[in-house]
Write a protein that holds these residues in place. Structure first.
Motif, PDB file in Angstrom:
ATOM      1  N   ASP A  22       0.816  -1.213   0.000  1.00  0.00           N
ATOM      2  CA  ASP A  22       0.000   0.000   0.000  1.00  0.00           C
ATOM      3  C   ASP A  22       0.851   1.264   0.000  1.00  0.00           C
ATOM      4  OD1 ASP A  22       0.978  -0.397   2.530  1.00  0.00           O
ATOM      5  OD2 ASP A  22      -0.855   0.148   3.579  1.00  0.00           O
ATOM      6  N   TYR A  23       2.072   1.189  -0.524  1.00  0.00           N
ATOM      7  CA  TYR A  23       2.892   2.394  -0.589  1.00  0.00           C
ATOM      8  C   TYR A  23       2.322   3.359  -1.622  1.00  0.00           C
ATOM      9  CZ  TYR A  23       5.068  -0.141  -4.543  1.00  0.00           C
ATOM     10  OH  TYR A  23       5.285  -0.834  -5.705  1.00  0.00           O
ATOM     11  N   THR A  24       2.624   4.627  -1.437  1.00  0.00           N
ATOM     12  CA  THR A  24       2.150   5.666  -2.351  1.00  0.00           C
ATOM     13  C   THR A  24       3.058   5.783  -3.566  1.00  0.00           C
ATOM     14  OG1 THR A  24       1.302   6.896  -0.452  1.00  0.00           O
ATOM     15  CG2 THR A  24       1.467   8.083  -2.531  1.00  0.00           C
ATOM     16  N   ASP A  45      -0.415   6.031   8.601  1.00  0.00           N
ATOM     17  CA  ASP A  45      -1.501   5.241   9.196  1.00  0.00           C
ATOM     18  C   ASP A  45      -1.532   3.807   8.672  1.00  0.00           C
ATOM     19  OD1 ASP A  45      -2.463   7.382  10.704  1.00  0.00           O
ATOM     20  OD2 ASP A  45      -3.609   8.158   8.999  1.00  0.00           O
ATOM     21  N   SER A  46      -0.646   3.464   7.747  1.00  0.00           N
ATOM     22  CA  SER A  46      -0.632   2.116   7.196  1.00  0.00           C
ATOM     23  C   SER A  46      -0.384   1.083   8.293  1.00  0.00           C
ATOM     24  CB  SER A  46       0.467   2.002   6.140  1.00  0.00           C
ATOM     25  OG  SER A  46       0.684   0.653   5.766  1.00  0.00           O
ATOM     26  N   THR A  47      -1.016  -0.049   8.160  1.00  0.00           N
ATOM     27  CA  THR A  47      -0.792  -1.131   9.129  1.00  0.00           C
ATOM     28  C   THR A  47       0.628  -1.692   9.013  1.00  0.00           C
ATOM     29  OG1 THR A  47      -1.667  -2.751   7.554  1.00  0.00           O
ATOM     30  CG2 THR A  47      -3.225  -1.790   9.132  1.00  0.00           C
ATOM     31  N   LYS A  48       1.304  -1.376   7.902  1.00  0.00           N
ATOM     32  CA  LYS A  48       2.679  -1.849   7.705  1.00  0.00           C
ATOM     33  C   LYS A  48       3.717  -0.852   8.220  1.00  0.00           C
ATOM     34  CE  LYS A  48       0.692  -5.187   5.562  1.00  0.00           C
ATOM     35  NZ  LYS A  48       0.755  -5.345   4.119  1.00  0.00           N
ATOM     36  N   ALA A  49       3.279   0.323   8.663  1.00  0.00           N
ATOM     37  CA  ALA A  49       4.211   1.369   9.076  1.00  0.00           C
ATOM     38  C   ALA A  49       5.116   0.914  10.221  1.00  0.00           C
ATOM     39  CB  ALA A  49       3.448   2.625   9.474  1.00  0.00           C
ATOM     40  N   ALA A  50       4.599   0.089  11.109  1.00  0.00           N
ATOM     41  CA  ALA A  50       5.390  -0.360  12.262  1.00  0.00           C
ATOM     42  C   ALA A  50       6.587  -1.211  11.847  1.00  0.00           C
ATOM     43  CB  ALA A  50       4.512  -1.145  13.227  1.00  0.00           C
ATOM     44  N   LEU A  51       6.534  -1.789  10.637  1.00  0.00           N
ATOM     45  CA  LEU A  51       7.648  -2.612  10.150  1.00  0.00           C
ATOM     46  C   LEU A  51       8.784  -1.776   9.584  1.00  0.00           C
ATOM     47  CD1 LEU A  51       5.641  -5.367   8.210  1.00  0.00           C
ATOM     48  CD2 LEU A  51       6.560  -5.517  10.533  1.00  0.00           C
ATOM     49  N   LEU A  52       8.467  -0.528   9.242  1.00  0.00           N
ATOM     50  CA  LEU A  52       9.418   0.308   8.524  1.00  0.00           C
ATOM     51  C   LEU A  52      10.244   1.120   9.510  1.00  0.00           C
ATOM     52  CD1 LEU A  52       6.952   1.400   5.710  1.00  0.00           C
ATOM     53  CD2 LEU A  52       8.702  -0.402   5.620  1.00  0.00           C
ATOM     54  N   VAL A  53      11.255   0.479  10.077  1.00  0.00           N
ATOM     55  CA  VAL A  53      12.116   1.101  11.073  1.00  0.00           C
ATOM     56  C   VAL A  53      13.572   0.837  10.714  1.00  0.00           C
ATOM     57  CG1 VAL A  53      10.413   0.914  12.933  1.00  0.00           C
ATOM     58  CG2 VAL A  53      12.013  -0.968  12.536  1.00  0.00           C
ATOM     59  N   GLU A  54      14.451   1.733  11.182  1.00  0.00           N
ATOM     60  CA  GLU A  54      15.877   1.529  10.996  1.00  0.00           C
ATOM     61  C   GLU A  54      16.281   0.200  11.636  1.00  0.00           C
ATOM     62  OE1 GLU A  54      14.439   4.213  12.201  1.00  0.00           O
ATOM     63  OE2 GLU A  54      15.173   5.997  11.159  1.00  0.00           O
ATOM     64  N   GLY A  55      17.107  -0.544  10.955  1.00  0.00           N
ATOM     65  CA  GLY A  55      17.496  -1.877  11.410  1.00  0.00           C
ATOM     66  C   GLY A  55      16.849  -2.958  10.587  1.00  0.00           C
ATOM     67  N   ASN A  56      15.651  -2.672  10.071  1.00  0.00           N
ATOM     68  CA  ASN A  56      15.026  -3.575   9.114  1.00  0.00           C
ATOM     69  C   ASN A  56      15.509  -3.219   7.707  1.00  0.00           C
ATOM     70  OD1 ASN A  56      13.691  -4.869  11.152  1.00  0.00           O
ATOM     71  ND2 ASN A  56      11.665  -4.085  10.660  1.00  0.00           N
ATOM     72  N   GLY A  86      -5.283  12.060   7.807  1.00  0.00           N
ATOM     73  CA  GLY A  86      -4.806  11.107   8.807  1.00  0.00           C
ATOM     74  C   GLY A  86      -3.535  11.547   9.492  1.00  0.00           C
ATOM     75  N   GLY A  87      -2.638  10.593   9.713  1.00  0.00           N
ATOM     76  CA  GLY A  87      -1.439  10.834  10.505  1.00  0.00           C
ATOM     77  C   GLY A  87      -0.237  11.286   9.725  1.00  0.00           C
ATOM     78  N   GLY A  88      -0.404  11.695   8.470  1.00  0.00           N
ATOM     79  CA  GLY A  88       0.725  12.157   7.673  1.00  0.00           C
ATOM     80  C   GLY A  88       1.332  11.052   6.832  1.00  0.00           C
ATOM     81  N   ARG A  89       2.590  11.226   6.474  1.00  0.00           N
ATOM     82  CA  ARG A  89       3.249  10.267   5.586  1.00  0.00           C
ATOM     83  C   ARG A  89       4.670   9.976   6.071  1.00  0.00           C
ATOM     84  NH1 ARG A  89       3.408  15.230   3.306  1.00  0.00           N
ATOM     85  NH2 ARG A  89       5.404  15.957   2.462  1.00  0.00           N
ATOM     86  N   LEU A  90       5.149   8.803   5.719  1.00  0.00           N
ATOM     87  CA  LEU A  90       6.513   8.392   6.020  1.00  0.00           C
ATOM     88  C   LEU A  90       7.312   8.324   4.720  1.00  0.00           C
ATOM     89  CD1 LEU A  90       5.934   5.414   8.509  1.00  0.00           C
ATOM     90  CD2 LEU A  90       6.416   7.809   9.073  1.00  0.00           C
ATOM     91  N   THR A  91       8.552   8.767   4.780  1.00  0.00           N
ATOM     92  CA  THR A  91       9.476   8.612   3.667  1.00  0.00           C
ATOM     93  C   THR A  91      10.594   7.693   4.134  1.00  0.00           C
ATOM     94  OG1 THR A  91       8.997  10.820   2.808  1.00  0.00           O
ATOM     95  CG2 THR A  91      11.013   9.756   2.038  1.00  0.00           C
ATOM     96  N   VAL A  92      10.656   6.523   3.528  1.00  0.00           N
ATOM     97  CA  VAL A  92      11.610   5.481   3.928  1.00  0.00           C
ATOM     98  C   VAL A  92      12.714   5.416   2.876  1.00  0.00           C
ATOM     99  CG1 VAL A  92      11.897   3.040   4.481  1.00  0.00           C
ATOM    100  CG2 VAL A  92       9.728   4.209   5.008  1.00  0.00           C
ATOM    101  N   SER A  93      13.961   5.589   3.312  1.00  0.00           N
ATOM    102  CA  SER A  93      15.090   5.578   2.377  1.00  0.00           C
ATOM    103  C   SER A  93      16.140   4.571   2.827  1.00  0.00           C
ATOM    104  CB  SER A  93      15.726   6.972   2.279  1.00  0.00           C
ATOM    105  OG  SER A  93      14.790   7.923   1.806  1.00  0.00           O
ATOM    106  N   GLY A  94      16.855   4.048   1.855  1.00  0.00           N
ATOM    107  CA  GLY A  94      17.899   3.083   2.183  1.00  0.00           C
ATOM    108  C   GLY A  94      18.860   2.897   1.033  1.00  0.00           C
TER     109      GLY A  94
END
Length: 389
Positions: A22-24, A45-56, A86-94
């Motif tokens: 469900d990424y944008t 607000d994605s249910t997958k947001a909790a998985l997207l953390v540094e270290g993963n 909703g709760g805004g957006r996350l930008t995940v980079s790696g």
């Protein structure tokens, strides 16, 4: 999403812990013999947001299931504006797992403790290029490294003994990634680190020439845009100097005319003063050092194309980063290596592909200049080290 890239999340043990569907937007850039990158935006607000953390990390596949790249998450940024719901957006980079190689240097005696580094060089003698590259990774970061330097999850693919025989010395504590790039470019090989099962595997490969089948032109209907540029050479004459410390000094020049600037002479000093000129393989070392300097300093042409995936020709299935393809530039067919590919995916438009063909490592002119200045600074540092000794 139609024709979407598939994204899986891994934990620190490289175990898959979920899929993000469900990424944008998602942009992933695999690179040939260089560090790739990825950036993904997703609702906070994605249910997958909790998985997207540094270290993963992320494992990214094409819609057809071919691996695009894998790598650790480096940053997770949050933002919200008044227009966001909703709760805004996350930008995940790696970055790609190949970045692991940039964390290490080449020790002159890689199996010895840091206090026992008596030599100033690591000698590679009469080994196939792939064999030498694997040894460098194995002894400095892989299973054969000291316990304190070993990356537990790093493995090496089987040795295919690809490439020519090389003889050279690696200066003390040169960057592992840079040394691998020099060897691979001169030998015509590719390398990368990607996730295979529950390990990170260092792989060396021989790029495939697909110029007869992977062909792009406006006339064929599989290009949306294209542009071509050239970068002048930074070295057409390698001045290789060996010895001069504990053995007689030997100087040799090697010339390679540039096809666009045939009369241009640009000399570059290649430092082999740590090499004993009484060595039986002196000529091989001089030749190897000159070959790498002339290859790195050669003039480059860079072609950027935006291919259209068609049923008969699609990225990931019919050509990959590192392969040689053909593209029509004006009235001429240009054949060169795919240095990097930018895959951009959105819910509305699916996946778009933009490929950079030719060049050195996918760098633009500014990055190439910085690389050249970096080499000059490294040579100056070596000179200071010798004077201090």
């Amino acid at each position: 999403m139609h024709n979407a890239l598939r994204v899986y999340v891994r934990n620190a043990s490289l175990q898959r812990v979920g899929q993000v569907d469900d990424y944008t937007s998602l942009t992933v850039v695999p690179r040939h013999n260089a560090i790739g990158s990825f950036t993904m935006e997703i609702s906070a607000d994605s249910t997958k947001a909790a998985l997207l953390v540094e270290g993963n990390g992320l494992i990214i596949h094409t819609a057809g299931g071919q691996l695009v790249d894998s790598g650790p998450i480096r940053t997770v940024d949050w933002a919200r504006s008044e227009s966001d719901a909703g709760g805004g957006r996350l930008t995940v980079s790696g970055v790609s797992d190949t970045a692991l190689l940039a964390q290490y240097t080449c020790w002159p005696a890689p199996t010895a403790a840091i206090g026992s580094q008596g030599s100033t060089v690591y000698k590679i003698s009469a080994a196939k290029a792939e064999t030498a590259m694997r040894a460098l990774v194995n002894l400095n970061a892989g299973p054969g490294a000291l316990a304190a330097r070993k990356t537990a999850l790093l493995t090496l693919a089987a040795d295919g003994t690809r490439g020519p025989t090389i003889t050279r010395e690696v200066a003390q504590f040169d960057g592992l990634l840079t040394v691998l790039q020099d060897i691979a470019e001169a030998a015509g090989l590719g390398f990368r680190v990607v996730q295979v099962g529950a390990s990170l595997q260092f792989q060396v490969y021989a790029p495939t020439d697909r110029s007869g089948t992977a062909r792009f032109s406006f006339g064929l209907g599989n290009l949306t845009d294209a542009n071509y540029s050239t970068t002048p050479p930074t070295c057409t004459r390698a001045v290789v100097v060996a010895g001069g410390q504990s053995s007689p000094r030997v100087c040799q020049t090697y010339d390679r005319a540039d096809p666009l600037y045939p009369g241009l002479i640009i000399e570059q000093f290649v430092d082999l003063t740590s090499v004993d000129t009484a060595s039986v393989d002196l000529t091989a070392q001089l030749n190897q050092a000159a070959e790498e300097a002339l290859t790195a300093g050669a003039g480059k042409g860079s072609l950027s194309i935006s291919p259209i995936d068609l049923p008969m020709l699609a990225y990931g299935r019919d050509y990959q980063v590192g392969d040689t393809v053909a593209a029509q530039v004006r009235s001429t067919w240009w054949t060169d290596v795919v240095r990097e590919v930018t895959l951009s995916c959105t819910a509305a438009e699916g996946t778009a592909v933009k490929a950079a063909v030719g060049g050195d490592t996918g760098d633009n002119t500014v990055a190439r200049i910085y690389r050249y200045i970096g080499q000059v600074k490294k040579d100056v540092a070596r000179l200071k080290t010798r004077k201090a000794a």
